[in-house]
Each structure stands twice: as structure tokens, then as C-alpha cells.
Design a protein around this motif. Structure first.
Motif, PDB file in Angstrom:
ATOM      1  N   SER A 101       0.830  -1.217   0.000  1.00 51.26           N
ATOM      2  CA  SER A 101       0.000   0.000   0.000  1.00 51.26           C
ATOM      3  C   SER A 101       0.862   1.263   0.000  1.00 51.26           C
ATOM      4  O   SER A 101       0.603   2.208   0.733  1.00 51.26           O
ATOM      5  N   GLY A 102       1.926   1.258  -0.800  1.00 50.53           N
ATOM      6  CA  GLY A 102       2.699   2.472  -1.000  1.00 50.53           C
ATOM      7  C   GLY A 102       4.125   2.400  -0.527  1.00 50.53           C
ATOM      8  O   GLY A 102       4.925   3.293  -0.846  1.00 50.53           O
ATOM      9  N   GLY A 103       4.501   1.417   0.272  1.00 44.47           N
ATOM     10  CA  GLY A 103       5.880   1.301   0.717  1.00 44.47           C
ATOM     11  C   GLY A 103       6.304   2.464   1.585  1.00 44.47           C
ATOM     12  O   GLY A 103       5.602   2.867   2.514  1.00 44.47           O
ATOM     13  N   GLY A 109       3.579   3.736   7.936  1.00 41.54           N
ATOM     14  CA  GLY A 109       4.825   3.064   8.279  1.00 41.54           C
ATOM     15  C   GLY A 109       5.372   3.506   9.631  1.00 41.54           C
ATOM     16  O   GLY A 109       6.172   2.795  10.251  1.00 41.54           O
ATOM     17  N   LEU A 110       4.910   4.671  10.121  1.00 44.07           N
ATOM     18  CA  LEU A 110       5.331   5.128  11.450  1.00 44.07           C
ATOM     19  C   LEU A 110       4.827   4.212  12.561  1.00 44.07           C
ATOM     20  O   LEU A 110       5.313   4.293  13.693  1.00 44.07           O
ATOM     21  N   GLY A 138      11.742  -4.774   9.065  1.00 42.97           N
ATOM     22  CA  GLY A 138      10.437  -4.787   8.412  1.00 42.97           C
ATOM     23  C   GLY A 138      10.154  -3.502   7.659  1.00 42.97           C
ATOM     24  O   GLY A 138       9.637  -3.531   6.532  1.00 42.97           O
ATOM     25  N   TYR A 139      10.503  -2.358   8.271  1.00 44.56           N
ATOM     26  CA  TYR A 139      10.273  -1.084   7.596  1.00 44.56           C
ATOM     27  C   TYR A 139      11.153  -0.971   6.354  1.00 44.56           C
ATOM     28  O   TYR A 139      10.713  -0.493   5.299  1.00 44.56           O
ATOM     29  N   ILE A 144      11.828  -1.064   0.444  1.00 50.51           N
ATOM     30  CA  ILE A 144      12.534  -1.545  -0.741  1.00 50.51           C
ATOM     31  C   ILE A 144      11.584  -2.234  -1.715  1.00 50.51           C
ATOM     32  O   ILE A 144      11.620  -1.991  -2.935  1.00 50.51           O
ATOM     33  N   PHE A 145      10.718  -3.095  -1.189  1.00 49.79           N
ATOM     34  CA  PHE A 145       9.859  -3.884  -2.066  1.00 49.79           C
ATOM     35  C   PHE A 145       8.441  -3.327  -2.173  1.00 49.79           C
ATOM     36  O   PHE A 145       7.554  -3.975  -2.731  1.00 49.79           O
ATOM     37  N   GLY A 146       8.215  -2.151  -1.624  1.00 45.52           N
ATOM     38  CA  GLY A 146       6.874  -1.584  -1.619  1.00 45.52           C
ATOM     39  C   GLY A 146       6.352  -1.263  -3.010  1.00 45.52           C
ATOM     40  O   GLY A 146       7.105  -0.868  -3.910  1.00 45.52           O
TER      41      GLY A 146
END
Length: 413
Positions: A101-103, A109-110, A138-139, A144-146
Motif C-alpha cells: 500500500s505504498g511502501g 509506516g510510522l 520490516g520497515y 525496498i519492495f513496496g
């Protein structure tokens, strides 16, 4: 050694259980928030989402939380490793959701910081470091793969909306967790203080028992001599009053010798005889007796000591108030000895806890502070119950229920 082990076990089991329960509750909030975000972003805001992948993450989290809740209800004792394992699942699922959903462009992500903060507050340092490393990994993987999102309209406004939502979610999560953790810490400190007091009391009782066994050996000889002297005085008595006094003295000496022998070699005692002996020792107190015990009922000495301590405390309270009366109810049913001792004293402070009692601390003038502590220790050891309530008309009513192995003998006294 035992005390330190008990404290360590209590700290770990209580804290980890509370932490995992809080995580489970927060996880349900996260599941609801994720589902709502998918509906809003995909439906109302027309964001091009990888819906199937996102719903797979939500479903995984639901299944895991159902398992976690079942495991907690099953009564298992969790460890720090178990708690870290639960957080790793949360981190992996969050990384999956962020990646699809956007990486790195996804403001949610916070939330990795929230998981790291929870670990830092509740887990030991090395486990918190491990969780932080997993969160950073994980973040990084999500960044990287987002997969980028294609959002119609003003993407900046959508980013601001995500930042605000992420901030509000963080506030709610930290507030809920912090308040629960603080309440659990206060409860744990009370339990530790209670355990510490019980340990100190029981250590004193062990030392007291050792001293009592030594004194029993030393007192046996002088008591035997006193008994012989009492018999000689009784033979020489020439008045009825003197004969009655020597008879009472002989009975009291026999009682003392019986108690001393019981200290040296503990054996079962007859409960009815315990009551009779107490009335002999406290002739100035009027005993009102109710209830029926099986004839020849014998119990272990600690039960007799408990009853004697409660009767003595009640008698002392009544005499101090000028009302030397004691009510006693005893019965035995289905392997349970139940009793009630009521005094007519001045009452007690309802804010004072009944258990545990402190050894060698007494509110009575000249009291040793031993009887009440031994009573509480007996109730705990036998896994019984004891309650203390105000009695109508003044005084205190103490009720106890003890599961005991009883013996009924038909030997005549």
C-alpha cells in the motif's frame, strides 16, 4: 533462594500475561482500523489498492489473534520469547500491509515505532533490542519492495490525511497500553509486598518452631517435678478449698505436659478436648457453644492451635471491654471443619487487612504477636478460608473453613 525464585516467577508470568492480553486487545483495534482504511481508501477515495493482498494480511492477523486469545485462556505461562514472537508476527504483517500500500510513501509506516515503543516499555533490554531490529528490518523491506499507489486527485492531501490518522492511532495505542501497564505494575508491587511479608512471617515461624522444640525438651523435667509436688500437696490438703485448688493445679500441669509432649512428637488431637482444655485455662470467660462435632473427632495439632488462638484473642478482647463472653460454633461436614468465633470487644479497624499477619507484632498489651500470625499461616497451609467481620451489637466475628483429614475414634476419655 525460594523467595527470589518466587519473585522472579511472579514478575515474569504476571507481566508477560498482561502484556500479551494488551497486545491482543490492541491487535483487534489494528484489525478494525486496517479493514476500515481499506474500505475508505478503496471505496470513498478511489485509491488503486492491491485489495486481495491487503485482505490476506488482515485475515492472517485475525487468525493469529484468535490463536493468541485461545492460548492465553488455556492458562499457559508465557515467557519473554513468546511475547517477542507475538510482536514479530505483528511486524511481519505490518510490513506486508505497508509494502502493498505504498511502501515508504505510506505514512502508516510510522506504526513500526509504536511496536518498538511497546517492546521497550514491557520487555527486557535485549528482547527490546531484538524487536527494534526486527521493526527496522520490516520497515526497510517494506520501503525496498513496496508497491507505489495510484491515487486520484491531490496526493499531498491524501498523505496529510494518512499522517493525521497515523498520529491519532499512535496516541490511542500508547495511551491504552501505558495505562494498562501502569495498573499492572501497581498490582504486581502490591503482590510482591504481600509475598515479602508472608515470607518474613514464615521464616520467623520456622525459627519459632525450632525454639519451641528445644524448650519442650527443657520443660519436660521441671513439669514432672511440679506434678509430683502437686500430688503431695493434694494428699496433705485438709480443707475443701485447698483440695479444689490442688485439683485445678494438677489438671493444668497435666495439660501443660500434654502440650509439651505434643510439641516434641506432634500427633492428632481430639477437637472437643481442645475446647474443654481451653475452658479450664480461661475459667473467667463464659463460653456459649453451638454446633455438633462427631464424637471422638481428631484433627492435626495446627487446627487445634488455630482454634485456641482465636478463642484466646476473643477472650482477651471481651475482657478488655468488660464483657468476658465468647460465642463458638463448630461443625464438621464433608471433610470440612467450619467454625465461628465471636467476641464482645471493641471491634476492629475495617481498613486493616486480615492476611497476612506479621509475626511478633501485637495490638494487645503484653501480647506476643504470635497467635494471629500462626492462625493465618495455618489457614494458608491448609488452603482454607478465614474471614473477619463486625458483629451486630459490637465485637468481631471470625469464620473459618478448613479442608482437613479427620479421624474419628471411639476411645473413652
Amino acid at each position: 533462594m525460594f523467595f527470589r525464585a518466587a519473585l522472579s516467577f511472579l514478575r515474569m508470568s504476571r507481566t508477560e500475561t498482561s502484556f500479551l492480553r494488551t497486545l491482543s486487545s490492541l491487535r483487534w483495534l489494528a484489525i478494525g482500523g486496517q479493514a476500515a482504511t481499506i474500505f475508505i481508501a478503496g471505496g470513498l477515495l478511489n485509491v488503486d489498492l492491491h485489495a486481495s493482498m491487503l485482505w490476506a494480511g488482515v485475515g492472517t492477523l485475525i487468525l493469529f489473534n484468535l490463536y493468541a486469545g485461545w492460548h492465553l485462556r488455556a492458562g499457559g505461562e508465557p515467557s519473554h520469547a513468546t511475547a517477542v514472537g507475538h510482536m514479530l508476527v505483528d511486524i511481519v504483517v505490518l510490513a506486508w500491509m505497508i509494502a502493498w500500500s505504498g511502501g515508504i510513501g505510506n505514512p502508516f509506516g510510522l506504526l513500526f515505532l509504536v511496536l518498538i515503543a511497546l517492546a521497550a516499555m514491557a520487555l527486557p533490554r535485549h528482547w527490546a533490542y531484538a524487536t527494534a531490529a526486527a521493526g527496522v528490518t520490516g520497515y526497510g523491506a517494506a520501503a525496498i519492495f513496496g508497491q507505489p499507489l495510484k491515487a486520484p486527485g491531490d496526493a499531498y492531501q491524501l498523505l496529510l490525511l494518512g499522517i493525521v490518522s497515523s498520529f491519532l492511532i499512535t496516541v490511542v495505542v500508547i495511551l491504552i497500553f501505558s495505562t494498562r501497564l501502569a495498573a499492572d505494575l501497581r498490582h504486581r508491587e502490591r503482590e510482591l509486598a504481600d509475598l515479602s511479608e508472608r515470607f518474613a512471617r514464615n521464616e520467623g515461624i520456622v525459627a519459632l518452631a525450632t525454639h519451641a522444640a528445644s524448650m519442650a525438651h527443657e520443660l519436660n523435667t521441671p513439669l514432672a517435678t511440679m506434678t509430683l509436688l502437686a500430688d503431695e500437696i493434694a494428699e496433705q490438703a485438709d480443707t475443701d478449698d485447698l483440695k479444689a485448688d490442688t485439683q485445678v493445679l494438677t489438671e493444668l500441669l497435666a495439660l501443660c505436659r500434654e502440650r509439651v509432649r505434643n510439641l516434641a512428637v506432634p500427633s492428632e488431637v481430639e477437637l472437643e478436648r481442645v475446647v474443654e482444655q481451653w475452658t479450664l485455662v480461661r475459667p473467667t470467660v463464659e463460653l456459649h457453644r453451638t454446633g455438633i462435632l462427631p464424637k471422638g473427632l481428631r484433627v492435626e495439632p495446627s487446627v487445634a492451635h488455630l482454634l485456641q488462638a482465636l478463642l484466646n484473642n476473643a477472650a482477651d478482647a471481651g475482657e478488655q471491654a468488660g464483657a468476658p463472653y465468647v460465642d463458638l460454633h463448630l461443625e464438621c461436614k464433608n471433610g470440612m471443619v467450619s467454625g465461628m468465633v465471636r467476641d464482645y470487644g471493641h471491634g476492629f479497624n475495617p481498613d486493616q487487612p486480615l492476611l497476612p499477619a506479621t509475626l511478633f507484632r501485637s495490638a494487645k498489651p503484653g501480647g506476643l504477636g504470635v497467635g494471629l500470625a500462626l492462625s493465618h499461616a495455618t489457614v494458608e497451609r491448609l488452603r482454607g478460608e478465614m474471614t473477619m467481620t463486625p458483629a451486630s451489637g459490637g465485637g468481631v466475628r471470625i469464620q473459618f473453613h478448613l479442608p482437613v483429614e479427620t479421624t474419628v475414634t471411639s476411645t473413652a476419655r
